[in-house]
Design a protein around this motif. Structure first.
Motif, PDB file in Angstrom:
ATOM      1  N   GLN A 180      -8.788  18.100 -11.615  1.00 15.65           N
ATOM      2  CA  GLN A 180      -8.419  17.377 -10.406  1.00 15.65           C
ATOM      3  C   GLN A 180      -9.297  17.789  -9.234  1.00 15.65           C
ATOM      4  O   GLN A 180      -9.745  16.959  -8.446  1.00 15.65           O
ATOM      5  CB  GLN A 180      -6.941  17.618 -10.064  1.00 15.65           C
ATOM      6  CG  GLN A 180      -6.406  16.665  -8.997  1.00 15.65           C
ATOM      7  CD  GLN A 180      -6.433  15.206  -9.437  1.00 15.65           C
ATOM      8  OE1 GLN A 180      -6.036  14.871 -10.548  1.00 15.65           O
ATOM      9  NE2 GLN A 180      -6.903  14.332  -8.572  1.00 15.65           N
ATOM     10  N   ASP A 201       2.262  13.314   5.350  1.00 16.43           N
ATOM     11  CA  ASP A 201       3.594  13.671   4.841  1.00 16.43           C
ATOM     12  C   ASP A 201       4.150  12.581   3.933  1.00 16.43           C
ATOM     13  O   ASP A 201       4.631  12.865   2.822  1.00 16.43           O
ATOM     14  CB  ASP A 201       4.563  13.922   6.006  1.00 16.43           C
ATOM     15  CG  ASP A 201       4.211  15.179   6.790  1.00 16.43           C
ATOM     16  OD1 ASP A 201       3.484  16.027   6.227  1.00 16.43           O
ATOM     17  OD2 ASP A 201       4.653  15.304   7.942  1.00 16.43           O
ATOM     18  N   ASN A 204       2.094  12.428   0.670  1.00 13.75           N
ATOM     19  CA  ASN A 204       2.423  13.508  -0.266  1.00 13.75           C
ATOM     20  C   ASN A 204       3.784  13.289  -0.921  1.00 13.75           C
ATOM     21  O   ASN A 204       3.954  13.519  -2.122  1.00 13.75           O
ATOM     22  CB  ASN A 204       2.400  14.864   0.459  1.00 13.75           C
ATOM     23  CG  ASN A 204       0.985  15.279   0.848  1.00 13.75           C
ATOM     24  OD1 ASN A 204       0.028  14.929   0.166  1.00 13.75           O
ATOM     25  ND2 ASN A 204       0.851  16.010   1.944  1.00 13.75           N
ATOM     26  N   LYS A 205       4.748  12.815  -0.128  1.00 15.61           N
ATOM     27  CA  LYS A 205       6.090  12.566  -0.667  1.00 15.61           C
ATOM     28  C   LYS A 205       6.051  11.471  -1.732  1.00 15.61           C
ATOM     29  O   LYS A 205       6.640  11.627  -2.814  1.00 15.61           O
ATOM     30  CB  LYS A 205       7.024  12.157   0.473  1.00 15.61           C
ATOM     31  CG  LYS A 205       8.482  12.017   0.066  1.00 15.61           C
ATOM     32  CD  LYS A 205       9.323  11.512   1.229  1.00 15.61           C
ATOM     33  CE  LYS A 205       9.297  12.509   2.387  1.00 15.61           C
ATOM     34  NZ  LYS A 205      10.161  12.035   3.522  1.00 15.61           N
ATOM     35  N   GLN A 206       5.341  10.368  -1.431  1.00 12.41           N
ATOM     36  CA  GLN A 206       5.276   9.261  -2.383  1.00 12.41           C
ATOM     37  C   GLN A 206       4.439   9.629  -3.616  1.00 12.41           C
ATOM     38  O   GLN A 206       4.712   9.156  -4.722  1.00 12.41           O
ATOM     39  CB  GLN A 206       4.706   8.006  -1.721  1.00 12.41           C
ATOM     40  CG  GLN A 206       5.562   7.440  -0.595  1.00 12.41           C
ATOM     41  CD  GLN A 206       6.922   6.976  -1.055  1.00 12.41           C
ATOM     42  OE1 GLN A 206       7.179   6.822  -2.248  1.00 12.41           O
ATOM     43  NE2 GLN A 206       7.828   6.763  -0.103  1.00 12.41           N
ATOM     44  N   GLN A 207       3.439  10.481  -3.410  1.00  9.64           N
ATOM     45  CA  GLN A 207       2.629  10.929  -4.557  1.00  9.64           C
ATOM     46  C   GLN A 207       3.463  11.808  -5.481  1.00  9.64           C
ATOM     47  O   GLN A 207       3.378  11.694  -6.713  1.00  9.64           O
ATOM     48  CB  GLN A 207       1.386  11.668  -4.070  1.00  9.64           C
ATOM     49  CG  GLN A 207       0.378  11.946  -5.189  1.00  9.64           C
ATOM     50  CD  GLN A 207      -0.889  12.596  -4.667  1.00  9.64           C
ATOM     51  OE1 GLN A 207      -0.851  13.401  -3.745  1.00  9.64           O
ATOM     52  NE2 GLN A 207      -2.018  12.251  -5.264  1.00  9.64           N
ATOM     53  N   GLU A 208       4.291  12.677  -4.903  1.00 13.86           N
ATOM     54  CA  GLU A 208       5.162  13.538  -5.711  1.00 13.86           C
ATOM     55  C   GLU A 208       6.166  12.710  -6.509  1.00 13.86           C
ATOM     56  O   GLU A 208       6.542  13.066  -7.630  1.00 13.86           O
ATOM     57  CB  GLU A 208       5.895  14.526  -4.812  1.00 13.86           C
ATOM     58  CG  GLU A 208       5.001  15.623  -4.248  1.00 13.86           C
ATOM     59  CD  GLU A 208       5.705  16.468  -3.195  1.00 13.86           C
ATOM     60  OE1 GLU A 208       6.934  16.258  -2.992  1.00 13.86           O
ATOM     61  OE2 GLU A 208       5.051  17.342  -2.597  1.00 13.86           O
ATOM     62  N   ARG A 209       6.617  11.607  -5.934  1.00 14.13           N
ATOM     63  CA  ARG A 209       7.560  10.730  -6.626  1.00 14.13           C
ATOM     64  C   ARG A 209       6.889   9.876  -7.690  1.00 14.13           C
ATOM     65  O   ARG A 209       7.556   9.162  -8.439  1.00 14.13           O
ATOM     66  CB  ARG A 209       8.237   9.795  -5.610  1.00 14.13           C
ATOM     67  CG  ARG A 209       9.197  10.493  -4.655  1.00 14.13           C
ATOM     68  CD  ARG A 209       9.729   9.504  -3.631  1.00 14.13           C
ATOM     69  NE  ARG A 209      10.693  10.108  -2.733  1.00 14.13           N
ATOM     70  CZ  ARG A 209      11.197   9.524  -1.656  1.00 14.13           C
ATOM     71  NH1 ARG A 209      10.785   8.290  -1.341  1.00 14.13           N
ATOM     72  NH2 ARG A 209      12.072  10.140  -0.890  1.00 14.13           N
ATOM     73  N   GLY A 210       5.565   9.876  -7.716  1.00 14.85           N
ATOM     74  CA  GLY A 210       4.829   9.056  -8.669  1.00 14.85           C
ATOM     75  C   GLY A 210       4.617   7.638  -8.207  1.00 14.85           C
ATOM     76  O   GLY A 210       4.175   6.779  -8.983  1.00 14.85           O
ATOM     77  N   GLU A 213      -0.659   6.925  -6.863  1.00 14.61           N
ATOM     78  CA  GLU A 213      -1.506   7.646  -7.803  1.00 14.61           C
ATOM     79  C   GLU A 213      -2.967   7.421  -7.427  1.00 14.61           C
ATOM     80  O   GLU A 213      -3.402   6.283  -7.273  1.00 14.61           O
ATOM     81  CB  GLU A 213      -1.246   7.147  -9.230  1.00 14.61           C
ATOM     82  CG  GLU A 213      -2.027   7.876 -10.301  1.00 14.61           C
ATOM     83  CD  GLU A 213      -1.691   7.367 -11.694  1.00 14.61           C
ATOM     84  OE1 GLU A 213      -2.463   7.678 -12.626  1.00 14.61           O
ATOM     85  OE2 GLU A 213      -0.680   6.669 -11.850  1.00 14.61           O
TER      86      GLU A 213
END
Length: 325
Positions: A180, A201, A204-210, A213
């Motif tokens: 990565q 913020d 990052n939150k939406q990336q963590e939720r998948g 991408e």
């Protein structure tokens, strides 16, 4: 020497046309070698007949933009100059477009040229859109804006942004970190656009939720992408096999936008760009649109337009000399 008078609806329009320290009107005067004087809500343009005609056409087009709420800058003014040269100044009335989305800093993202407007409309109307043209034409930025808009409106469940990690002079193996970390430099422009529109913020939150991408193209293999807005950037650096693989990832209720500049191909000499092939193979399919940008759609510094035009002239001279040789 001739004169032409132009009347605006209100004096504020004339003030906006002139700009801070008369910078806008000075640009018009230099472009057309005319003298422009303002008195109240009236303008007088003086000079040679042809120059006065062209300057007045540019001024009327700029006034129409001001009356629609546009704020003039050098890029917009020079774009209007290019339309006047092509006799297309009346098309300025079609440029008005509501904002796509608003960045975290409060900037409204919207098309700035007719080419960009056509591109945005194609993304709305078609399932697959290819945006092809030089740097600075907003291909990727507007595609990301449309993806964010669709995501916020719950039209899609996921945003997927991808690029081919072509080793343009650098070997990935020599770069530090895990995989990565190695591919992140190739994906940085995509991160930057999402950060600007969503904020770090939220991103990052939406990336963590998948839900968001950002990954190299190789990660797309073997997947079917439903309910997604998928953007393939730098597509000129895909091979034929990679492009076919990517296009066949399309799932239900998904949209694909492919962007690239066919003058900046970093593939080895013996590999043909998958983007160029796709433009030929897909051109007659109804639900696919191919939007081509040119130097007039560049919304960066004027020098970027000049550089692009210089390279185009150089390429044409080389092709001609090689053909004669």
């Amino acid at each position: 020497m001739v004169q032409k008078e132009i009347k605006a609806d209100k004096i504020e329009t004339i003030l906006s046309l002139f700009g801070n320290y008369d910078e806008n009107v000075n640009l018009i005067q230099r472009e057309y070698s005319v003298v422009i004087l303002g008195r109240g809500d009236n303008l007088t343009i003086s000079g040679e007949e042809k120059n006065v005609f062209e300057a007045s056409e540019a001024v009327k087009a700029l006034i129409s933009l001001i009356e629609k709420g546009e704020t003039l800058n050098e890029t917009t003014i020079r774009y209007v100059f290019s339309l006047v040269r092509e006799g297309r100044q009346y098309e300025v009335s079609h440029m008005s477009e509501g904002g796509i989305c608003v960045t975290v800093s409060g900037k409204v993202v919207k098309p700035k040229t007719l080419g960009q407007k056509k591109y945005v409309q194609a993304i709305k109307d078609k399932t697959i859109v290819l945006g092809v043209g030089p740097a600075g034409t907003g291909k990727t930025y507007l595609a990301v804006a449309m993806a964010v808009k669709a995501f916020k409106a719950h039209e899609v469940e996921k945003i997927i942004l991808t690029r081919p990690a072509v080793e343009a002079g650098e070997k990935l193996g020599f770069l530090p970190g895990d995989l990565q970390n190695k591919v992140d430099p190739y994906l940085r422009p995509l991160y930057d656009a999402l950060f600007e529109m969503l904020g770090p913020d939220t991103f990052n939150k939406q990336q963590e939720r998948g839900c968001i991408e950002v990954a190299p193209l190789a990660y797309m293999r073997g997947r079917t992408l439903d309910d997604s807005f998928i953007i393939l950037d730098e597509a000129q650096n895909t091979t034929h096999e990679q492009m076919k693989m990517f296009l066949t990832r399309l799932g239900f209720n998904s949209k694909i936008v492919i962007t690239g500049d066919i003058t900046q191909i970093d593939l080895p000499d013996d590999r043909r760009s998958g983007l160029i092939q796709a433009m030929n193979i897909l051109k007659d399919i109804d639900d696919i649109s191919i939007c081509r940008f040119n130097q007039n759609d560049v919304v960066r510094h004027k020098l970027v337009q000049d550089i692009i035009m210089a390279y185009e002239k150089y390429s044409k001279r080389n092709v001609k000399s090689n053909g004669q040789g």
